[in-house]
Design an enzyme around this catalytic site. Structure first.
Site, PDB file in Angstrom:
ATOM      1  CE1 TYR A 165      36.340  45.293  32.513  1.00 38.43           C
ATOM      2  CE2 TYR A 165      35.306  47.297  33.344  1.00 38.43           C
ATOM      3  CZ  TYR A 165      36.235  46.283  33.475  1.00 38.43           C
ATOM      4  OH  TYR A 165      37.069  46.241  34.581  1.00 38.43           O
ATOM      5  CE  LYS A 169      35.508  43.368  35.550  1.00 45.03           C
ATOM      6  NZ  LYS A 169      36.325  42.337  36.246  1.00 45.03           N
TER       7      LYS A 169
END
Length: 302
Positions: A165, A169
């Site tokens: 993740y 990002k």
């Protein structure tokens, strides 16, 4: 002071910029940030168009937004994204802004974990943003155009089990910074949203796991922040075409001292990670949104 006014230096009140009349496309609009933002923008007079993969939820959000136009769309499919963006833009009669919000999360032990978790995360969170930007670019390259990319504090502060993740990002942060420069001559602007752990299913389903609790001693690092202030920040950004927004407020302080904050995280989590990693390698988890089948694009990880 209410949401529609702000106080000047002399104490008088002045109106805040409005979103009324703006034509805004939102990806990942079936739940969480996307759904809440769509409803609030509609309530304040914006014209929204929605896309996502959870059709029943998406249809309900669209109904709450005055029967706003919506489409099923897998952002990991570039041809589908192009087709849907063109269709929804035509229904809106043009486009003033896009909110690149679609994203998924799932814990991953980098060593010994399932590599398909990283592949799928990048397919949606990075390639999905790129395909969206590529599709909306011609419609937003004008003086009033605006792109709002939902990044995360995870782009700057990296935690165990959140590597996939965080990588995604950080990648969209880089895409946004690059696009800002490439769009400047058109008059369009690009903004980046950095949110901490918000009270959404993304947080609870993505990282509220036994392995994470074993490492952190609780479900979250900083505690769940309410969703409302983040949605208000997105609305202000769309009205003002802001460069950066954060929620909660302290996220801006962490971003300012990234290296120090990461060192503090490294130090505070020096114990207990090994046990959590063992749990993560066998703990049954799923992505925050069930994904459609698609051809793997990261052949080295397949």
């Amino acid at each position: 002071m209410n949401a529609s006014t702000a106080r000047t230096r002399r104490g008088r009140r002045r109106p805040i910029s409005r979103v009324a009349g703006k034509r805004i496309l939102i990806t990942g609009a079936a739940r969480g940030i996307g759904a809440a933002l769509a409803r609030q923008l509609h309530a304040h007079g914006a014209h929204v168009a929605l896309l996502g993969i959870e059709e029943s939820l998406l249809a309900q959000v669209a109904a709450d937004c005055g029967d706003a136009p919506w489409r099923y769309c897998d952002v990991g499919d570039p041809a589908q994204v192009q087709r849907v963006v063109n269709s929804l833009t035509a229904e809106l009669g043009g486009l003033d802004a896009v909110v690149c919000n679609a994203g998924i999360a799932r814990q991953l032990a980098l060593l010994g974990g399932d590599p398909s978790v990283l592949e799928e995360t990048l397919a949606v969170n990075v390639l999905g943003v790129y395909y969206t930007l590529r599709a909306v670019g011609p419609h937003l390259a004008h003086d009033n155009g605006y792109v709002l990319i939902i990044s995360s504090l995870a782009a700057a502060i990296h935690l165990p089990l959140a590597g996939a993740y965080s990588a995604s990002k950080a990648a969209v942060e880089a895409l946004g910074d690059t696009l800002r420069i490439e769009l400047r001559h058109t008059g369009a602007k690009v903004g980046m949203a950095y949110f901490a752990e918000l009270d959404t299913e993304m947080t609870s389903r993505g990282f509220g796991t036994e392995a994470a609790r074993s490492i952190l001693g609780r479900s979250t690092v900083s505690g769940l922040a309410p969703l409302g202030p983040a949605i208000d920040a997105c609305e202000r950004a769309l009205a003002r075409r802001s460069r950066r927004i954060v929620s909660p407020y302290w996220v801006s302080l962490v971003l300012w001292c990234r290296p120090l904050a990461q060192r503090l995280v490294d130090y505070s989590l020096r114990d207990g990670v090994a046990g959590g990693l063992e749990i993560a390698r066998t703990e049954p988890t799923a992505f925050t949104t069930e994904q459609p089948s698609r051809t793997p694009r990261m052949r080295g990880l397949a």
